[in-house]
Design an enzyme around this catalytic site. Sequence first.
Site, PDB file in Angstrom:
ATOM      1  N   ASP A 214       3.248  -4.610   8.214  1.00 49.20           N
ATOM      2  CA  ASP A 214       1.977  -3.357   7.646  1.00 49.20           C
ATOM      3  C   ASP A 214       1.149  -4.114   8.351  1.00 49.20           C
ATOM      4  O   ASP A 214      -0.055  -5.037   7.678  1.00 49.20           O
ATOM      5  CB  ASP A 214       2.008  -3.023   6.177  1.00 49.20           C
ATOM      6  CG  ASP A 214       0.171  -2.212   6.054  1.00 49.20           C
ATOM      7  OD1 ASP A 214      -0.356  -2.601   7.056  1.00 49.20           O
ATOM      8  OD2 ASP A 214       0.087  -1.550   4.830  1.00 49.20           O
TER       9      ASP A 214
ATOM     10  N   HIS B 206       0.884  -1.295   0.281  1.00 48.28           N
ATOM     11  CA  HIS B 206      -0.252  -0.037  -0.029  1.00 48.28           C
ATOM     12  C   HIS B 206       1.070   1.384   0.076  1.00 48.28           C
ATOM     13  O   HIS B 206       1.859   1.266   0.686  1.00 48.28           O
ATOM     14  CB  HIS B 206      -0.746  -0.050   1.264  1.00 48.28           C
ATOM     15  CG  HIS B 206      -1.829   0.719   1.514  1.00 48.28           C
ATOM     16  ND1 HIS B 206      -1.871   1.894   1.727  1.00 48.28           N
ATOM     17  CD2 HIS B 206      -3.399   1.339   0.832  1.00 48.28           C
ATOM     18  CE1 HIS B 206      -2.696   2.925   1.476  1.00 48.28           C
ATOM     19  NE2 HIS B 206      -3.665   1.929   1.646  1.00 48.28           N
TER      20      HIS B 206
ATOM     21  N   LYS C 148     -10.842  -0.086  10.846  1.00 48.20           N
ATOM     22  CA  LYS C 148     -10.934  -1.868  10.412  1.00 48.20           C
ATOM     23  C   LYS C 148     -10.764  -2.693  10.514  1.00 48.20           C
ATOM     24  O   LYS C 148     -11.019  -3.982  10.658  1.00 48.20           O
ATOM     25  CB  LYS C 148      -8.836  -1.898   9.075  1.00 48.20           C
ATOM     26  CG  LYS C 148      -9.265  -0.766   8.232  1.00 48.20           C
ATOM     27  CD  LYS C 148      -7.706  -1.279   7.451  1.00 48.20           C
ATOM     28  CE  LYS C 148      -7.386   0.057   7.153  1.00 48.20           C
ATOM     29  NZ  LYS C 148      -8.285   0.617   5.231  1.00 48.20           N
TER      30      LYS C 148
ATOM     31  N   GLN D 190      -4.315  -4.594   6.953  1.00 45.88           N
ATOM     32  CA  GLN D 190      -5.931  -5.548   6.944  1.00 45.88           C
ATOM     33  C   GLN D 190      -5.594  -7.157   7.482  1.00 45.88           C
ATOM     34  O   GLN D 190      -6.328  -8.176   7.048  1.00 45.88           O
ATOM     35  CB  GLN D 190      -5.428  -5.887   5.201  1.00 45.88           C
ATOM     36  CG  GLN D 190      -5.568  -4.627   4.889  1.00 45.88           C
ATOM     37  CD  GLN D 190      -7.128  -4.229   4.664  1.00 45.88           C
ATOM     38  OE1 GLN D 190      -8.217  -4.878   5.014  1.00 45.88           O
ATOM     39  NE2 GLN D 190      -6.980  -3.068   3.729  1.00 45.88           N
TER      40      GLN D 190
HETATM   41  N1  C6P Z   1      -6.393   0.760   2.673  1.00 39.79           N
HETATM   42  C1  C6P Z   1      -8.584   0.265   1.227  1.00 39.79           C
HETATM   43  O1  C6P Z   1      -9.278   0.583   0.987  1.00 39.79           O
HETATM   44  P1  C6P Z   1      -4.447   4.245   6.963  1.00 39.79           P
HETATM   45  O2  C6P Z   1      -5.101   4.706   6.072  1.00 39.79           O
HETATM   46  O3  C6P Z   1      -3.490   4.729   7.716  1.00 39.79           O
HETATM   47  O4  C6P Z   1      -5.698   3.317   8.095  1.00 39.79           O
HETATM   48  O5  C6P Z   1      -4.147   2.656   6.447  1.00 39.79           O
HETATM   49  C2  C6P Z   1      -3.343   2.552   5.479  1.00 39.79           C
HETATM   50  C3  C6P Z   1      -3.630   1.140   5.151  1.00 39.79           C
HETATM   51  C4  C6P Z   1      -2.021   0.589   4.964  1.00 39.79           C
HETATM   52  N2  C6P Z   1      -1.673  -0.456   4.778  1.00 39.79           N
HETATM   53  C5  C6P Z   1      -2.664  -0.991   4.273  1.00 39.79           C
HETATM   54  C6  C6P Z   1      -2.630  -2.339   3.148  1.00 39.79           C
HETATM   55  C7  C6P Z   1      -4.154  -0.755   4.135  1.00 39.79           C
HETATM   56  O6  C6P Z   1      -5.087  -1.140   2.828  1.00 39.79           O
HETATM   57  C8  C6P Z   1      -4.105   0.678   4.411  1.00 39.79           C
HETATM   58  C9  C6P Z   1      -5.191   1.248   3.580  1.00 39.79           C
HETATM   59  C10 C6P Z   1      -7.678   1.168   2.621  1.00 39.79           C
HETATM   60  O7  C6P Z   1      -7.698  -0.430   0.817  1.00 39.79           O
HETATM   61  C11 C6P Z   1      -7.319   2.459   2.335  1.00 39.79           C
HETATM   62  S1  C6P Z   1      -6.753   3.324   0.993  1.00 39.79           S
END
Ligand code: C6P
Length: 429
Positions: A220, A143, A246, A223
Amino acid sequence: MSEAHLPEKWESAVGFDPYRVRDDFPILKETFRRGKRGELIVPLVYLDNAATTQKPRQVIQALVDYYEHANANVHRAIHTLGDRATELYEESRRKLARFIGAASEREIVFTRGTTEAINLVAAAWGRKFLKPGDEILLTEMEHHSNLIPWQLLAKEKQLTLRFIPFAEDGTLVLDNLEDYFTPRTRLLAITHMSNVFGTINPIQQIVAVAHQHDVPVLVDGAQSVPHMPVNVQELDCDFFALSGHKMCGPTGIGALYAKEKWLEAMDPYHGGGEMIRSVWLDRATWNDIPYKFEAGTPNIAGAVGLAAAVDYLSHIGMENIARYEKLLTQYALEQLQTVGNVRIFGQAPERGGVISFYVGNIHPHDVAQFLDADGIAIRAGHHCAQPIMRKLGIPATSRASFYFYNTPQEVDRLVQSLIKMKEFFGDGF
Ligand code: C6P
């Protein structure tokens, strides 16, 4: 699939009742008016859980209770409300530490979310320990949140970024894992679960190899931690980033887990109140960990809400959630094939409930709009992973992502709507 029932063979495997659980989520009862005069009422089917999950009443109520009975600043006030707020805030840290298997709550730094947690490591660890010519190993499936902070740092410190590639099926090419490590590799930063392919990477094995090369690992976990049991000590990772929103928690709260030795060694990230011990006009000394990394008034209510989310998920059981989502995802993958001309991106044997797809040659934005007319929320776009789209040679995908409150009947509604769309587009399909 008949209404409000799980297939018989699932029932014994699941361990909780997703239909009952849905009652805890007020928003899942939402309906939308459709039709020329708004004469049709369609219920919401929420399949955008990788973007953010919905919140149960228990989390919403925890926020209300906090503001009605405990609101005060933390670690500062010598009054009862201040004690209450501090106790709730620190209890949240302890709960989160237990939830992800940290050795101590001192290893949990509250952040705004995954993005801030990774930026914290890039700034506070990277600036201190990396030198020009050093290399950071990433993967091609990151990401942007686990790519851009390293690009910025690489520019600042003349570092080189290297990448573990992904294969056509959306799994990382790991047969030659050893070869990715060079004498200059200083960090591996890798996603636990891809938000595009759904691939769950074998983090434990990867960390073991990285450590053989003396390379610390940042995971990370945006997910993964909402959908399966995670134990950071078993993974043996050095850093782990997560987002509360999430995993049924509020937005604006998340955490960085880091091994105590790293938090002790790192310099602060932001400067301000709370992170200091003593201040002179020209210098200062730092508070103990983890407070050294929590400058300013934190998101106290967010932490309280996150603790309620942790309680809620623990009550259902992360094993149960993982098992159920596996069954639901498998069912969705099978049913999507019945639409015809559906291309699925990501065929990893170990995968979570994220399905990226392309229907015929219809642009994903049109797919999402068509589904929205039927009350179905999916995400269409590059999912903040543009390098993946570039490698696949497509501008975007449609993406359905599940949580434990989704049902097979909702998968059926997705599939029925896609079939209707196929008829609508006719030859253009
Ligand atoms: N992905 C998706 O729709 P934040 O925004 O900091 O809570 O998370 C960022 C992030 C980091 N790593 C991964 C693997 C992610 O999936 C995400 C957030 C969302 O896929 C929003 S783009």
